[in-house]
Enzyme design. Structure first.
Site, mmCIF file in Angstrom:
data_model
loop_
_atom_site.group_PDB
_atom_site.id
_atom_site.type_symbol
_atom_site.label_atom_id
_atom_site.label_comp_id
_atom_site.label_asym_id
_atom_site.label_seq_id
_atom_site.Cartn_x
_atom_site.Cartn_y
_atom_site.Cartn_z
ATOM 1 C CG ASP A 193 86.617 68.862 19.799
ATOM 2 O OD1 ASP A 193 86.431 70.017 19.391
ATOM 3 O OD2 ASP A 193 87.278 68.008 19.176
ATOM 4 C CD GLU A 198 83.174 71.764 17.923
ATOM 5 O OE1 GLU A 198 83.735 72.578 17.163
ATOM 6 O OE2 GLU A 198 83.614 70.631 18.144
#
Length: 718
Positions: A469, A498
């Site tokens: 993330d 990400e």
């Protein structure tokens, strides 16, 4: 070993973070800049983690004095490719384009008084989406900010009054050909080992040259190495057990800078490992993903909404639904965060080392993973290490002045604070966007680095990979350390970044596969009618402009937990061809839970009793089709000629997928009405996806070629 890792490559104006690996927070580390270009005035701080902010191009060498010895690292700095640019937006454009947002990735309509807006923060990849870093006051009817940007297309957000209610977008294009890329291969020729670089220009770019660098961790004597153009030759007897050769491609941009000077663009580096064991010599490219990933399909589960309307989701309830996941035919499942968090989405972590109480125990999670493994499914864990919840004890102790936690979180000057919160001090926590509830961790702290490596070690033996993330918020050097650490134990362990928008630098010995934000955005534009279907080819070429090598693997998707559902945002009937594009183009296709069941809300409850059965079957057939036809998993895709006999020509696109033993034609129709199309190819007329004959007439042949009816997607064998 505390050695900081491989040679690093950057440009003037882009600092490089250097840090000891496997850090001991109680140990003493000291950096020295031992070599730099004569014109440079760059220095290094006395901290254990330093940021080399180079001021002129050239080669810099830094040495780290550590408990286990003195370590050297080379940093190659290229000229700054950025050009002056201006983002601007007028009051009229704000009224036309503004949107509102009340939380990360939750966008909705907003009513506002345009005359009340006085200032804005400009955010984008160029400032890591940091509110308060680039502020601009209103000048009459316009807001504008001058920045420096590299060649390419760039987007930015104007967040008015440091809020996201409303915001508006602006775009700038800087002329340029993009970045070249490079590939290293090795072979044995008699008593010599040859490393050869294939340097590939960017689209419309000039032919690059090659620069080689050797790893400061290795015992390879560079006096035994001969470099000739794009080749490195070394005698077999001079090779140590392990040698690592790094190379970059460097080309000149066809467009000069504002002073008329030539701009150099460098590729990311490729690395070749040479392992010598007796008479045997082996070669590998450590940046490459596991080969099986090219054949994989992926399913993302937003955990707390998966069990349905009347049952709270737990690991046990998900486990009971594994037969459904297995029935889809997918190979990989990505779970959104399962660690303790006060939020339903789970990205505000309060305990990295245990599972969330409402979801179940650690043992129950491991049992779920075991069940998925028994079904032949790989499990991806959502690794959230850019930030914590502000309810995490570490942040509370940090803000309360406990000395041991003083450097655990980023701090920004009070004048840059955009949180709107009285932080009761002359500094404020660093954050991205308006994420005031998730302060950024400080990777200049050895304590933080050691803590996050412990988090990684906690879960690495439980799952098969990490989706990382906010990967763009964590330093590159840390990700390089993570990759080497994990791959040394298990080369099949997966790392997904990400990074939005995607950034080629995360391919350089960091991640196995990458969000394809270009295809995602283009499929959205096609679905809303803002772009023709042929724009799909422009999106594919963008990977070359960014400088991704052919060997890079991209995750293709149409929706995820951060985005409005495709069918909710776009025209009716466009989800099927969009989803089919992700499954019939090279890369790893991903289905977001509920995409296949017709869930309309971004993070809505899974529709079990009232889901769209036909849409579910369509996605099952997409997975099966891709599994059955290697051509759909190959890296070869080319535009196919198509003429629309009836229907909307702008809504139709066709491409050829070639494998070793077959060639397939894929035709997508994004219009809600069927199209009749002629293909300049001799094709069978049975649609491999539906099993239906889609011939448009009895002979299925016209003077132009095969003629077929396309409702949404057909796949034909040539």
């Amino acid at each position: 070993m505390h050695h900081p890792g491989p040679p690093r490559f950057t440009t003037v104006g882009e600092p490089v973070e250097l840090a000891p690996r496997n850090p001991d927070p109680d140990a003493t580390f000291r950096w020295t800049l031992t070599d730099a270009p004569e014109e440079s005035s760059a220095t290094l701080s006395d901290d254990p983690v330093v940021n080399l902010d180079s001021d002129v191009p050239g080669v810099y060498v830094a040495e780290l004095d550590a408990p286990d010895g003195t370590h050297r690292v080379t940093v190659r700095v290229f000229p700054d490719p950025r050009q002056p640019a201006r983002f601007s937006i007028t009051a009229d454009e704000v009224e036309q384009n503004a949107e509102g947002s009340d939380d990360e990735a939750e966008v909705g309509a907003s009513d506002f008084d345009i005359d009340a807006l006085e200032s804005a923060s400009l955010i984008g990849p160029f400032n890591d989406f940091t509110l308060g870093a680039d502020r601009v006051e209103r000048d009459g009817d316009e807001w504008s900010v001058d920045v420096r940007l590299p060649p390419g297309d760039h987007d930015a957000l104007f967040a008015f009054d440091d809020e996201f209610d409303p915001y508006a977008t602006a775009e700038v294009t800087i002329e340029g050909a993009g970045r070249p890329n490079i590939r290293l291969d090795g072979r044995v020729e008699g008593d010599e080992v040859v490393v050869e670089a294939e340097a590939r220009p960017a689209p419309d770019g000039r032919e690059p040259t090659v620069e080689f660098y050797f790893d400061d961790r290795d015992d390879l004597d560079e006096s035994a190495v001969e470099i000739n153009g794009n080749r490195v030759v070394v005698g077999r007897e001079a090779l140590p057990t392990l040698s690592r050769v790094h190379a970059v491609a460097v080309s000149e941009e066809p467009h000069p800078d504002e002073d008329g000077e030539t701009i150099e663009r460098a590729s990311i580096a490729d690395t070749l490992e040479i392992r010598a064991d007796g008479e045997a010599v082996g070669f590998s490219n450590p940046a490459d993903a596991p080969e099986w990933l090219d054949d994989a399909t992926m399913y993302q589960i937003f955990v707390r909404e998966f069990a349905g309307e009347t049952v709270e989701t737990t690991f046990t309830e998900i486990k009971r639904r594994v037969p459904y996941i297995e029935s889809l035919g997918v190979d990989v499942v990505w779970f959104t965060p399962v660690c303790e968090s006060p939020t339903r989405h789970g990205y505000h972590i309060t305990d990295f080392f245990d599972t969330a109480t409402d979801l179940g125990t650690r043992e129950e999670f491991e049992s779920l993973v075991d069940t998925l493994h028994e079904a032949g499914i790989t499990v991806i864990f959502d690794l959230v290490i850019n930030h914590t919840s502000r309810d995490h004890p570490a942040f509370q102790l940090h803000r309360a002045g406990v000395a041991e936690y003083e450097d655990y979180y980023e701090r920004v000057p009070a004048e840059q604070d955009a949180s709107g919160i009285d932080w009761a001090g002359d500094d404020a926590p660093g954050m991205y966007f308006n994420w005031a509830r998730i302060p950024n961790l400080n990777y200049d702290s050895l304590d933080v680095r050691a803590w996050m490596l412990d988090v990684i070690d906690e879960w690495v033996d439980v799952v098969d990979g990490f989706r990382c993330d906010v990967a763009w918020g964590v330093p590159h050097g840390f990700w390089k350390e993570v990759r080497e650490r994990l791959k040394a134990e298990n080369d099949d362990f997966l790392l997904l970044d990400e990074t939005v928008p995607r950034d080629v630098q995360f391919r350089e010995n960091e991640f196995d596969y990458h969000y394809d934000t270009d295809l995602y955005d283009t499929l959205r534009d096609i679905g809303t009618g803002d772009a023709p279907a042929s724009a799909l080819f422009d999106a594919l070429v963008e990977a070359d402009h960014h400088g991704f090598p052919d060997e890079a693997v991209h995750m293709r998707y149409v929706e995820n937990h951060d985005e409005t559902r495709y069918a909710t945002e776009c025209e009716d009937g466009t989800l099927r061809p969009a989803a089919a594009a992700t499954f019939t183009l090279p890369g790893v296709p991903m289905i977001y839970y509920g995409q296949e069941r017709g869930v309309p809300e971004q993070r809505g409850t899974m529709r079990w009793h009232d889901g769209d059965a036909d849409l579910t079957d369509f996605h099952r057939r997409l997975v099966a089709l891709r599994n059955e036809h290697p051509a759909l998993r190959s890296d070869r895709v080319s535009k196919a000629s198509v003429e629309v006999e009836s229907g909307d020509a702008d809504s139709v696109v066709a491409y050829r997928r070639a494998g070793e033993d077959e060639s397939l034609l894929v035709v997508l129709n994004f219009d809600s009405s069927p199209a009749t199309v002629s293909l300049e190819a001799d094709c069978e007329t049975e649609d491999l996806l539906s099993g239906v004959d889609v011939a448009a007439n009895s002979s299925a042949e016209t003077a132009k070629g095969t003629c077929v009816e396309v409702a949404d997607v057909v796949v034909l064998r040539e």
